[in-house]
Write a protein that holds these residues in place. Sequence first.
Motif, mmCIF file in Angstrom:
data_model
loop_
_atom_site.group_PDB
_atom_site.id
_atom_site.type_symbol
_atom_site.label_atom_id
_atom_site.label_comp_id
_atom_site.label_asym_id
_atom_site.label_seq_id
_atom_site.Cartn_x
_atom_site.Cartn_y
_atom_site.Cartn_z
ATOM 1 N N SER A 111 0.843 -1.199 0.000
ATOM 2 C CA SER A 111 0.000 0.000 0.000
ATOM 3 C C SER A 111 0.870 1.238 0.000
ATOM 4 N N LEU A 152 -3.553 -2.066 -1.394
ATOM 5 C CA LEU A 152 -4.343 -1.932 -0.178
ATOM 6 C C LEU A 152 -4.520 -0.492 0.283
ATOM 7 N N GLN A 155 -3.661 4.624 -3.300
ATOM 8 C CA GLN A 155 -3.165 4.526 -4.677
ATOM 9 C C GLN A 155 -2.798 5.903 -5.210
ATOM 10 N N ASP A 216 -7.887 3.976 0.832
ATOM 11 C CA ASP A 216 -7.628 4.325 2.221
ATOM 12 C C ASP A 216 -7.785 5.840 2.329
ATOM 13 N N SER A 357 -7.097 -2.207 4.584
ATOM 14 C CA SER A 357 -6.009 -1.233 4.488
ATOM 15 C C SER A 357 -5.367 -0.975 5.843
ATOM 16 N N ASP A 434 -0.807 0.862 5.231
ATOM 17 C CA ASP A 434 -1.058 2.130 5.917
ATOM 18 C C ASP A 434 0.090 2.668 6.753
ATOM 19 N N SER A 461 3.934 -2.006 3.886
ATOM 20 C CA SER A 461 3.801 -0.618 3.477
ATOM 21 C C SER A 461 5.145 0.054 3.759
#
Length: 559
Positions: A111, A152, A155, A216, A357, A434, A461
């Motif tokens: 993510s 996740l 983007q 997210d 997320s 996240d 992430s």
Amino acid sequence: MTAGLRLGPVLRYVDWDAGDCATVWVETDRPCTAEVRCAEGAGGGRTGTFQVAGHHYALIPVTGLSPGTTTAYEVLLDGHPVWPPPDSRFPASTISTPAPGAAEVRVSFGSCRWAAPPAGGQDPVGPDALDTLAGRLAADPGATRPDVLVLLGDQVYADETSQETRRWLATRRDLREPPGSQVADYEEYTHLYYESWYDPDVRWLLSTVPSCMIFDDHDVVDDWNTSASWVADMREKPWWRERILSALMSYWVYQHLGNLSPAELAADPLYAAVRDAEDGTEALRRFAAGADADPASVRWSYRRDFGRTRLLMLDTRAARVLDEGKRLMHDEGEDRWLREQALSGREGCDHLLIGTSLPWLMPPLMHDAETWNAALCRGERGERWARVGEAVRRKADLEHWAAFPESFERLTRLLAEAGSGPDAPATVCVLSGDVHHAYVAEPRWPAAGRPDARVVQLTCSPVHNGVPRSMRWGFRFGWGAAGRRLGHALAWHGRTGRPVVDWRKTGGPWFGNQLMTLTLRGRSARLRLEQARAGSRERGAGAREREAELRTVHEENLR
């Protein structure tokens, strides 16, 4: 003048039941008929574009594919080839379909991809993991590719725009007026997606590896739907309504549609209304307004099956219930949907993946801080502490699963239930992002309630972003003994009690731009974490060229 391809192609859905169909998303520069034509007549499809706010899109259904094959394809607009570009340095874009009863699936996930291009050749947050993956696959056409890329959240960053985007925004409006250098409307969202997906490496990668996506907060704004008072404050801002409607509209067009199967698309009345209209803007705008006003009226969550692996992708942002007396990560209807999807048909599921997320299991100090804060905000320590709690919640981003204690307990119990019994899957993996670092965490169940499946939290992430050194220290501290003691003190002050389950970190934390990959075969599961790291290679006559490579920093068998 012939139509041109503005963005895409993005390979989205590939069928894992019959292995004979897929969908390909494109954005064009004018109305046209968009077509996917596979090599040697192995399959294809065509459809007319639809229009939203002056932009033209198509989600092309591709049929007639042969199971267990990899087929090169091209894109034509009004019969004229537009993809691949004639000067492309990449291999042909392909659609790979699973063989009947395919036993193995490879799921890569991560993510938080800030898509700002490097300035003067220097990337301030290091090599992009998606760019680097694309480079590796393009350099070796025989390399093993992911069967699906699970993105996740975050983007695009609507509230943290690049220098180039800020310059473009300044040609449209006065950046001294709110929302300043953040995006304001649908047109500006289209620019964010263009900046993110037009990157040549990522554009090719998305054209040949199927993808699943969910939003997210930064897809809308930092801390989106943190609390009821946050929402009330945002709705007072004159620019907010246009921002939230544009965010939901653009998410539906660029991300959500491609998550759906052809059957789900055929049954979707909004998709039919937008496609049938000369201009679908108003229909989509009404939908977005309804989704914002009544989150329970829309389901952004979805299910995808990859053979005997089931992915449940959860909306942990738009479906929240924010009443301080009954805070829930998602509404009751969403909770019933999740239970049904997690528990039904388990005899055909070897692995259950929960895409969310936001991590379910956090460093214990962070978990206790968020449950303590939730208790303060609902008035456990009085009105003055409630005001302090709300200020702390917004400042420190205290809004993960732990900040919704009842939802945390429900999810924990559901994961144990889904992983128990003779029909239980071998693994239950919670895939999250996240928090701008990666780790593996496992619950420690009481002996009487231990599930048969191995249940793990896999957090990966960022794909391309950074984290301050102070936060790195904080994450490490949060897992340690001193952090746990401080967390217990906060729990005592908030009168929250202990969580329904304990857990420990079994891997990490790892910092850098990275991707995790699960290789699921039968009832076995293997995890690999790879980081994008800068390197160099010889280019002749002693010259060296900087490039990035993915280096494995962690591997383990989960089952």
